[in-house]
Design a protein around this motif. Structure first.
Motif, PDB file in Angstrom:
ATOM      1  N   CYS B  77     -10.637 -17.907  -9.013  1.00  0.00           N
ATOM      2  CA  CYS B  77     -11.755 -17.868  -9.959  1.00  0.00           C
ATOM      3  C   CYS B  77     -12.772 -16.817  -9.516  1.00  0.00           C
ATOM      4  N   THR B  78     -12.263 -15.648  -9.181  1.00  0.00           N
ATOM      5  CA  THR B  78     -13.112 -14.557  -8.713  1.00  0.00           C
ATOM      6  C   THR B  78     -12.992 -13.324  -9.604  1.00  0.00           C
ATOM      7  N   GLY B  79     -12.245 -13.458 -10.709  1.00  0.00           N
ATOM      8  CA  GLY B  79     -12.200 -12.381 -11.686  1.00  0.00           C
ATOM      9  C   GLY B  79     -11.471 -11.136 -11.201  1.00  0.00           C
ATOM     10  N   PRO B  80     -11.617 -10.032 -11.950  1.00  0.00           N
ATOM     11  CA  PRO B  80     -10.923  -8.778 -11.605  1.00  0.00           C
ATOM     12  C   PRO B  80     -11.292  -8.255 -10.214  1.00  0.00           C
ATOM     13  N   LEU B  81     -12.541  -8.485  -9.791  1.00  0.00           N
ATOM     14  CA  LEU B  81     -12.936  -8.006  -8.466  1.00  0.00           C
ATOM     15  C   LEU B  81     -12.179  -8.749  -7.374  1.00  0.00           C
ATOM     16  N   GLY B  82     -11.914 -10.044  -7.592  1.00  0.00           N
ATOM     17  CA  GLY B  82     -11.129 -10.820  -6.636  1.00  0.00           C
ATOM     18  C   GLY B  82      -9.711 -10.277  -6.515  1.00  0.00           C
ATOM     19  N   PHE B  83      -9.148  -9.867  -7.656  1.00  0.00           N
ATOM     20  CA  PHE B  83      -7.802  -9.285  -7.621  1.00  0.00           C
ATOM     21  C   PHE B  83      -7.808  -7.956  -6.861  1.00  0.00           C
ATOM     22  N   GLN B  84      -8.867  -7.163  -7.069  1.00  0.00           N
ATOM     23  CA  GLN B  84      -8.991  -5.909  -6.308  1.00  0.00           C
ATOM     24  C   GLN B  84      -9.058  -6.174  -4.805  1.00  0.00           C
ATOM     25  N   ASP B  85      -9.727  -7.265  -4.420  1.00  0.00           N
ATOM     26  CA  ASP B  85      -9.811  -7.617  -2.995  1.00  0.00           C
ATOM     27  C   ASP B  85      -8.420  -7.903  -2.426  1.00  0.00           C
ATOM     28  N   THR B  86      -7.620  -8.664  -3.207  1.00  0.00           N
ATOM     29  CA  THR B  86      -6.255  -8.958  -2.756  1.00  0.00           C
ATOM     30  C   THR B  86      -5.444  -7.667  -2.625  1.00  0.00           C
ATOM     31  N   HIS B  87      -5.549  -6.827  -3.642  1.00  0.00           N
ATOM     32  CA  HIS B  87      -4.825  -5.549  -3.619  1.00  0.00           C
ATOM     33  C   HIS B  87      -5.232  -4.716  -2.395  1.00  0.00           C
ATOM     34  N   ALA B  88      -6.535  -4.646  -2.138  1.00  0.00           N
ATOM     35  CA  ALA B  88      -7.034  -3.864  -1.003  1.00  0.00           C
ATOM     36  C   ALA B  88      -6.524  -4.426   0.320  1.00  0.00           C
ATOM     37  N   THR B  89      -6.396  -5.753   0.373  1.00  0.00           N
ATOM     38  CA  THR B  89      -5.890  -6.382   1.597  1.00  0.00           C
ATOM     39  C   THR B  89      -4.440  -5.970   1.845  1.00  0.00           C
ATOM     40  N   ALA B  90      -3.638  -6.004   0.778  1.00  0.00           N
ATOM     41  CA  ALA B  90      -2.228  -5.610   0.906  1.00  0.00           C
ATOM     42  C   ALA B  90      -2.115  -4.130   1.291  1.00  0.00           C
ATOM     43  N   GLU B  91      -2.942  -3.291   0.683  1.00  0.00           N
ATOM     44  CA  GLU B  91      -2.927  -1.862   1.024  1.00  0.00           C
ATOM     45  C   GLU B  91      -3.286  -1.653   2.497  1.00  0.00           C
ATOM     46  N   HIS B  92      -4.264  -2.445   2.973  1.00  0.00           N
ATOM     47  CA  HIS B  92      -4.690  -2.297   4.368  1.00  0.00           C
ATOM     48  C   HIS B  92      -3.581  -2.729   5.319  1.00  0.00           C
ATOM     49  N   VAL B  93      -2.843  -3.803   4.963  1.00  0.00           N
ATOM     50  CA  VAL B  93      -1.701  -4.221   5.789  1.00  0.00           C
ATOM     51  C   VAL B  93      -0.674  -3.095   5.842  1.00  0.00           C
ATOM     52  N   ALA B  94      -0.363  -2.528   4.687  1.00  0.00           N
ATOM     53  CA  ALA B  94       0.648  -1.466   4.625  1.00  0.00           C
ATOM     54  C   ALA B  94       0.218  -0.256   5.453  1.00  0.00           C
ATOM     55  N   ALA B  95      -1.044   0.124   5.305  1.00  0.00           N
ATOM     56  CA  ALA B  95      -1.535   1.292   6.041  1.00  0.00           C
ATOM     57  C   ALA B  95      -1.522   1.035   7.541  1.00  0.00           C
ATOM     58  N   THR B  96      -1.862  -0.179   7.952  1.00  0.00           N
ATOM     59  CA  THR B  96      -1.928  -0.511   9.376  1.00  0.00           C
ATOM     60  C   THR B  96      -0.537  -0.554   9.991  1.00  0.00           C
ATOM     61  N   LEU B  97       0.430  -1.145   9.238  1.00  0.00           N
ATOM     62  CA  LEU B  97       1.794  -1.247   9.767  1.00  0.00           C
ATOM     63  C   LEU B  97       2.548   0.073   9.605  1.00  0.00           C
ATOM     64  N   ALA B  98       2.025   0.947   8.736  1.00  0.00           N
ATOM     65  CA  ALA B  98       2.506   2.335   8.576  1.00  0.00           C
ATOM     66  C   ALA B  98       3.885   2.468   7.941  1.00  0.00           C
ATOM     67  N   THR B  99       4.827   1.555   8.246  1.00  0.00           N
ATOM     68  CA  THR B  99       6.206   1.767   7.791  1.00  0.00           C
ATOM     69  C   THR B  99       6.538   1.084   6.473  1.00  0.00           C
ATOM     70  N   ILE B 100       5.571   0.368   5.873  1.00  0.00           N
ATOM     71  CA  ILE B 100       5.882  -0.350   4.634  1.00  0.00           C
ATOM     72  C   ILE B 100       4.863  -0.018   3.553  1.00  0.00           C
ATOM     73  N   GLY B 101       5.190  -0.400   2.307  1.00  0.00           N
ATOM     74  CA  GLY B 101       4.270  -0.180   1.198  1.00  0.00           C
ATOM     75  C   GLY B 101       3.558  -1.458   0.811  1.00  0.00           C
ATOM     76  N   GLY B 125     -10.118  -7.974  10.456  1.00  0.00           N
ATOM     77  CA  GLY B 125      -9.255  -9.066  10.911  1.00  0.00           C
ATOM     78  C   GLY B 125      -7.787  -8.730  10.717  1.00  0.00           C
ATOM     79  N   VAL B 126      -7.483  -8.062   9.608  1.00  0.00           N
ATOM     80  CA  VAL B 126      -6.096  -7.645   9.354  1.00  0.00           C
ATOM     81  C   VAL B 126      -5.645  -6.657  10.433  1.00  0.00           C
ATOM     82  N   THR B 127      -6.515  -5.728  10.757  1.00  0.00           N
ATOM     83  CA  THR B 127      -6.191  -4.760  11.814  1.00  0.00           C
ATOM     84  C   THR B 127      -5.912  -5.478  13.134  1.00  0.00           C
ATOM     85  N   ALA B 128      -6.780  -6.431  13.479  1.00  0.00           N
ATOM     86  CA  ALA B 128      -6.604  -7.182  14.721  1.00  0.00           C
ATOM     87  C   ALA B 128      -5.314  -7.986  14.700  1.00  0.00           C
ATOM     88  N   ALA B 129      -4.995  -8.574  13.524  1.00  0.00           N
ATOM     89  CA  ALA B 129      -3.772  -9.368  13.412  1.00  0.00           C
ATOM     90  C   ALA B 129      -2.544  -8.489  13.605  1.00  0.00           C
TER      91      ALA B 129
END
Lengths: 384, 384
Positions: B77-101, B125-129
């Protein structure tokens, strides 16, 4: 101001010893006519108490001259012997009143499920109730049908030369089809059984059927409407329907206000529904949700839990179009946070939850309560 | 003994500061392959959290190489901005792990509904994880996804040369379709996405979908099954299904055992049903009934309330044919009282309610809890 306010009715309430407390537990309502027209609505539960099975048959005949009610035992899940007990009670009423037959006596019982009634106490109680019948006996009757109710529940609605009176009991197992309760409505209007039936069904559909205190449907729910015709006045169907609906609504609000352990009386108002069925389904999903109910007990305007409840329904809506107000503050607009939740004042007993589905013109209000420590306490200790 | 027990997986759990307590709140599970096959089952709630909407898309592609999970906020219940947050989190995981999208990263969130996630804390936190990923990191991951859980929940089921591991969280909003929970299952078996999907749906249908702690369906439920293929062994579909079902069942029992405020873990066993659907409907009607649940909290074998609950269903049965046993004592036979209820010992934590419908050969077990003062307390104070 109760079932004996309309002309043509007498009532009484006595203590027969069914309740360990010694409080009144047997009530009798007699319709002295000239008419004995009746209508009834009963629980939709498929596990029906013996008095419900009996009274459904009696009401089908269209005439009822007496209603005998007892608290202190539901006579539900008691098998064929329990049905014999109900039959014997009706026969005893008929024999005591002398002028009527058992087939004109409706029976209502309320209390613990699964135990036989102590007939050695109940039948003398019926005799005493017949002796105590009085034209001002309505208040005593309303008191004798209480179980965990903290106060008796009565109502009167006045028409042009005629009156509707009523009494009800019910504090737990309050849920649709009907709310767990007994209710006797009386009127001195002139009306035939078919009119009474149409009027009563229309009234209960938008009143008792929209109380959902704890989501638990009873085995004993009964609403009876008795017409004596003693006023000599024949209202239009619409006039009678309006009065009966008003009487039912008043009694419903008294039920919700006195629900077991409740600290809040909650109106869940659904607007913008595609259909009335949708509005009722959505309202009920909120009213029955334990996480919404505990949040309200904690004075927490937790609109996220409200949306999570709505999401379980099949109603027409777009999750990104839902608006929620709690006590007038629109904490959710378009499915996401809006006004500051700290603006919501939940310190009082009355709570209004408004949900706009933005899917059509239909509306409905469902009445419910919070889920409190008092509810858990009362219902974990009730039979022991 | 958790998601990193099968070969080919690494995991971690770190504290990013999402929880005021400072407890771990970000978990990462990485599938190092060679396979990245995945299946997922998600909440049936129509109000779906942003991470559910995202992960449904990702899983549809059939391959997931990383799952990022956070507690401390549901991002529902966070609207379009909440979805952008999820997307950004996935992008950050991909960028940090480097080998995946980002399209190979599933996202799961749990916590309070209706508030945005603090991305300034989550992304570091994602970076640390990612830096903390280890082949023995499963226990840390299981701990980082806890909300009101009192203990982490993990499981391992061993096949012939391959293994299924799993972790789950969930203590409230536990109800069907699915129970409110997050669950990540891993296996080093070789299996394609279609097989994983069939196996996972069969398993959740008879495990997570039959947990009904409080009748409240979540916005965030997610169960993922990741296969690395690192064992090189291809079990039969039946072998894999049996292992995944056993892992889900073990996690389910841990969920019910740790449900918010519960003092009882209750198995509602329905027999003699005309169909499995009937058995599930009847079991759920009992599991969700607040009057049954408060009675069990009060150590009261109140079988009348059980029959009243069953009577609300559309299942095939005759009210005069119902038998009920509580902890082995048949307190109701043929719809009426049978053995002395005082014989029932409800002093322990485990309770079994058996109901025989005498209407056919089908059976089902629904898992639930009592309704306690602890539940009311925990859920009236959760967001404040």
């Amino acid at each position: 101001m109760t079932v004996t306010t309309p002309k043509g009715f007498r009532a009484s309430g006595v203590a027969a010893g069914l309740k360990p407390s010694g409080n009144p537990d047997v009530a009798l309502v007699v319709n002295d006519g000239p008419s004995a027209a009746v209508a009834g609505v009963f629980t939709a539960n498929r596990v029906k108490a013996a008095p419900v099975l009996w009274s459904e048959q009696v009401v089908r005949g269209g005439e009822v001259r007496a209603v005998i009610l007892n608290s202190g035992g539901a006579n539900a899940c008691t098998g064929p012997l329990g049905f014999q007990d109900t039959h014997a009670t009706a026969e005893h009423v008929a024999a005591t009143l002398a002028t009527i037959g058992a087939g004109e006596v409706a029976v209502c019982s309320t209390g613990l499920i699964g135990e036989r009634l102590p007939m050695d106490k109940l039948l003398p109680g019926v005799t005493a109730a017949a002796e105590a019948l009085a034209q001002d006996g309505g208040a005593a009757a309303a008191r004798a049908i209480m179980t965990t109710d903290t106060k008796p529940k009565s109502t009167v609605v006045t028409g042009a030369g005629w009156t509707v009176g009523g009494m009800a009991k019910g504090a737990g197992m309050l849920a649709p089809g009907l709310a767990t309760m007994l209710c006797v409505l009386t009127t001195d209007a002139v009306a035939d059984p078919a009119t009474l039936d149409a009027v009563l069904r229309a009234a209960t559909r938008v009143t008792f059927d929209r109380v959902d205190s704890d989501g638990c449907m009873s085995t004993n729910d009964t609403v009876l409407l008795l017409a004596s015709g003693a006023s000599g006045v024949t209202p239009t169907r619409d006039e009678l329907a309006a009065a009966v609906t008003a009487a039912c609504q008043d009694l419903c609000e008294q039920l919700v206000d006195d629900a077991e352990g409740a600290t809040k009386k909650v109106a869940v108002e659904i607007t913008g529904a595609a259909s009335e069925d949708d509005a009722v389904e959505v309202g009920r999903s909120i009213a029955r949700n334990n996480l919404v109910k505990t949040a309200l007990f904690g004075n927490d305007p937790n609109w996220g839990r409200i949306l999570a409840a709505v999401g379980t329904t099949a109603a027409a809506f777009d999750p990104d179009q839902l608006d929620v107000a709690v006590n007038g503050v629109w904490v959710c607009k378009g499915g996401a946070a809006a006004e500051d939740r700290s603006k919501v004042d939940l310190s009082g007993r009355d709570v209004t939850v408004k949900l706009d589905l933005h899917a059509g013109p239909a509306t409905a209000i469902i009445w419910t309560n919070d889920l409190s420590h008092g509810y858990v306490h009362e219902n974990s200790a009730y039979s022991t």
